[in-house]
Design a protein around this motif. Structure first.
Motif, PDB file in Angstrom:
ATOM      1  N   ASP A  86       7.223  14.180   0.717  1.00 58.72           N
ATOM      2  CA  ASP A  86       8.683  14.274  -0.160  1.00 58.72           C
ATOM      3  C   ASP A  86       8.881  12.860  -0.979  1.00 58.72           C
ATOM      4  N   GLU A 116       7.563  19.653  -4.923  1.00 55.27           N
ATOM      5  CA  GLU A 116       8.072  20.677  -3.743  1.00 55.27           C
ATOM      6  C   GLU A 116       8.414  19.702  -2.469  1.00 55.27           C
ATOM      7  N   ASN A 153      13.540  21.116   3.962  1.00 51.57           N
ATOM      8  CA  ASN A 153      13.209  22.134   2.773  1.00 51.57           C
ATOM      9  C   ASN A 153      12.777  23.216   3.224  1.00 51.57           C
ATOM     10  N   GLU A 154      12.016  23.287   4.254  1.00 58.01           N
ATOM     11  CA  GLU A 154      11.649  24.511   4.815  1.00 58.01           C
ATOM     12  C   GLU A 154      12.689  25.671   5.279  1.00 58.01           C
ATOM     13  N   HIS A 166       7.674  18.638   1.083  1.00 61.81           N
ATOM     14  CA  HIS A 166       7.013  19.023   2.177  1.00 61.81           C
ATOM     15  C   HIS A 166       7.793  18.473   3.558  1.00 61.81           C
ATOM     16  N   SER A 167       8.707  18.918   3.644  1.00 59.16           N
ATOM     17  CA  SER A 167       9.621  18.528   4.628  1.00 59.16           C
ATOM     18  C   SER A 167      10.507  19.550   5.557  1.00 59.16           C
ATOM     19  N   LEU A 168      10.739  19.326   6.646  1.00 61.37           N
ATOM     20  CA  LEU A 168      11.554  20.205   7.651  1.00 61.37           C
ATOM     21  C   LEU A 168      12.730  21.026   6.933  1.00 61.37           C
ATOM     22  N   LYS A 212      14.361  27.108   2.390  1.00 65.98           N
ATOM     23  CA  LYS A 212      13.640  28.142   1.492  1.00 65.98           C
ATOM     24  C   LYS A 212      13.860  29.318   2.255  1.00 65.98           C
ATOM     25  N   ARG A 213      14.248  29.206   3.791  1.00 71.95           N
ATOM     26  CA  ARG A 213      14.500  30.318   4.785  1.00 71.95           C
ATOM     27  C   ARG A 213      15.726  30.745   4.535  1.00 71.95           C
ATOM     28  N   ILE A 215       6.426  17.341   6.860  1.00 69.27           N
ATOM     29  CA  ILE A 215       5.528  18.389   7.598  1.00 69.27           C
ATOM     30  C   ILE A 215       3.984  18.331   6.812  1.00 69.27           C
TER      31      ILE A 215
END
Length: 248
Positions: A119, A135, A141-142, A137-139, A145-146, A164
């Motif tokens: 991150d 972008e 951010n996921e 790469h973190s919980l 995105k969802r 992540i």
């Protein structure tokens, strides 16, 4: 190109597990690196220092001068460094589980190649507009995105620091690699989450657009993060494009 960087311990941490440096290869190209270590004891320090120093010293021995060569080289080196961190982690009990984020920029007159995992971020300021190039790469951010939480909610989420992807944790170093054009007066900012968790994008853009020197901008960003609480180590690096074409 003009470059400046700063790193600071912040107000809450006992040590600084961030690592930053800039290197030059035999062809006069430049590599900027920021790593934010993770893991208990001294593991984070070791992993971030390994990533920056190993990639930097390997870069200094190269002679290539194209973005295609940069992409191939950095892909190979990040994969190799991931293996090195895992091997070191397995050798010493106090380093077990160590890892690090990494954001790397190989910058040329008209282009920049950026690799990232974790991150730590890269931003581009052009014509007063700040754009996040990497972008997280973190919980959280996921979750964004969802569509499960908003970007505003992500800033205050209790698990916002859970990443992540990182170097040293998995045998598969799943990093992002992209090439972006540069034009005259572009500013590239690399930073750790010790800045972005404390200072929002508009505040960052205001500092970058100011008439301060790059060194002064770095100092101000670090001060702003500390003034906001300084909850983590803070590292910032600014590259200003003094060559290349004017924006069309």
């Amino acid at each position: 190109m003009e470059v400046a960087y700063r790193t600071a311990i912040g107000k809450q941490r006992a040590d600084n597990q961030d690592y930053v440096d800039v290197f030059t290869n035999q062809a006069g190209q430049h590599l900027a690196l920021i790593a934010d270590g993770i893991g208990g004891n001294q593991g984070g320090d070791v992993a971030s220092a390994m990533a920056v120093s190993h990639l930097g010293h390997a870069f200094e021995l190269t002679e290539w001068a194209t973005t295609q060569d940069a992409r191939a080289w950095i892909s190979h080196q990040i994969t190799a460094e991931n293996r090195s961190i895992i091997e070191k982690s397995n050798q010493f009990a106090d380093l077990n589980g160590m890892g690090t984020t990494l954001v790397a920029a190989v910058y040329f007159t008209n282009e920049v190649v950026i690799a990232s995992i974790g991150d730590s971020r890269a931003y581009l300021l052009r014509d007063g507009q700040l754009r996040q190039l990497t972008e997280d790469h973190s919980l959280v951010n996921e979750l964004v995105k969802r569509g499960e939480i908003s970007r505003q909610a992500a800033r205050h989420h209790p698990q916002k620091n859970v990443i992540i992807r990182s170097l040293g944790i998995s045998s598969d170093a799943n990093f992002d690699l992209n090439t972006y054009p540069l034009v005259l007066n572009d500013q590239l900012l690399l930073c750790t989450d010790g800045l972005t968790n404390m200072v929002d994008d508009q505040q960052i853009a205001t500092v970058l657009m100011s008439h301060q020197t790059p060194d002064e901008k770095c100092d101000q960003l670090v001060k702003m993060a500390n003034d906001a609480g300084g909850l983590d180590n803070i590292t910032v690096l600014i590259v200003t494009a003094n060559g290349g074409k004017a924006a069309s």
